[in-house]
Design an enzyme around this catalytic site. Sequence first.
Site, PDB file in Angstrom:
ATOM      1  N   SER A  19       0.844  -1.336  -0.284  1.00  0.00           N
ATOM      2  CA  SER A  19      -0.097   0.075  -0.017  1.00  0.00           C
ATOM      3  C   SER A  19       0.694   1.218  -0.016  1.00  0.00           C
ATOM      4  O   SER A  19       0.716   2.266  -0.786  1.00  0.00           O
ATOM      5  CB  SER A  19      -1.115   0.045   1.097  1.00  0.00           C
ATOM      6  N   ARG A  42       0.784   8.058   6.117  1.00  0.00           N
ATOM      7  CA  ARG A  42      -0.055   7.192   7.046  1.00  0.00           C
ATOM      8  C   ARG A  42      -1.507   7.825   6.821  1.00  0.00           C
ATOM      9  O   ARG A  42      -2.356   6.867   6.945  1.00  0.00           O
ATOM     10  CB  ARG A  42       0.356   6.942   8.143  1.00  0.00           C
ATOM     11  N   HIS A  45      -2.627   6.497   3.538  1.00  0.00           N
ATOM     12  CA  HIS A  45      -2.886   5.076   3.852  1.00  0.00           C
ATOM     13  C   HIS A  45      -4.201   4.736   4.351  1.00  0.00           C
ATOM     14  O   HIS A  45      -4.874   3.757   4.073  1.00  0.00           O
ATOM     15  CB  HIS A  45      -1.718   4.372   4.358  1.00  0.00           C
TER      16      HIS A  45
END
Length: 210
Positions: A19, A42, A45
């Site tokens: 990812s 993040r 993500h």
Amino acid sequence: MQHEIHLENVLPADIEKRSFEIISEELGDIRLDPRQAPVIKRAIHTSADFDYLDNLCFSENAVDILQQAIREGVCIVTDTQMAKSGINKKELAKYGGEVFCFMSDEDVAEKAKINGTTRAVASMDKAAAFEQDFIFAIGNAPTALVRLYELIREGKIAPRGIIGVPVGFVNVVEAKELILQCPVPYIVARGRKGGSNIAAAICNALLYDM
């Protein structure tokens, strides 16, 4: 008419790694501040939303300052049980820190009722009464950010940092702008986007990149 769909053969243990590789590929030539990059990536993500490239605002040296506070054992206060659940408490405990959420506490509910405020406001007042250092990770309640702003202005609290990423439509944008005026380290998602998952993701990004 059916279209042929090609699925990547990725082992469960490698999904997160893959990812982040895709995120880096899609960023292309965009160059991120190396200290801010893990936080931004993040957040992307967690949400699959590349708007966080532009939405996330960092005060000067915010990542370094927040990580230093974590190293010193500073605890994190959140405004939802969801954010508390999402933060890696085992990683935080390595440095002596804990995660608190006072939203479900009976005294918080009672004070909110008496004062005619939200529980989020009452929970910030409870945190201030501890008279200890905290990092605040707010992902849901703009009233929590407004109350933090007031408490800071009144000299009743001095957070080691504020992660201000509530999501929504009512007073969300305005509450975040108040935090941008505060003399404390912050990571704020400007605009309407955010959420408890983003608050937890930012905390984890700080923890994982220590």
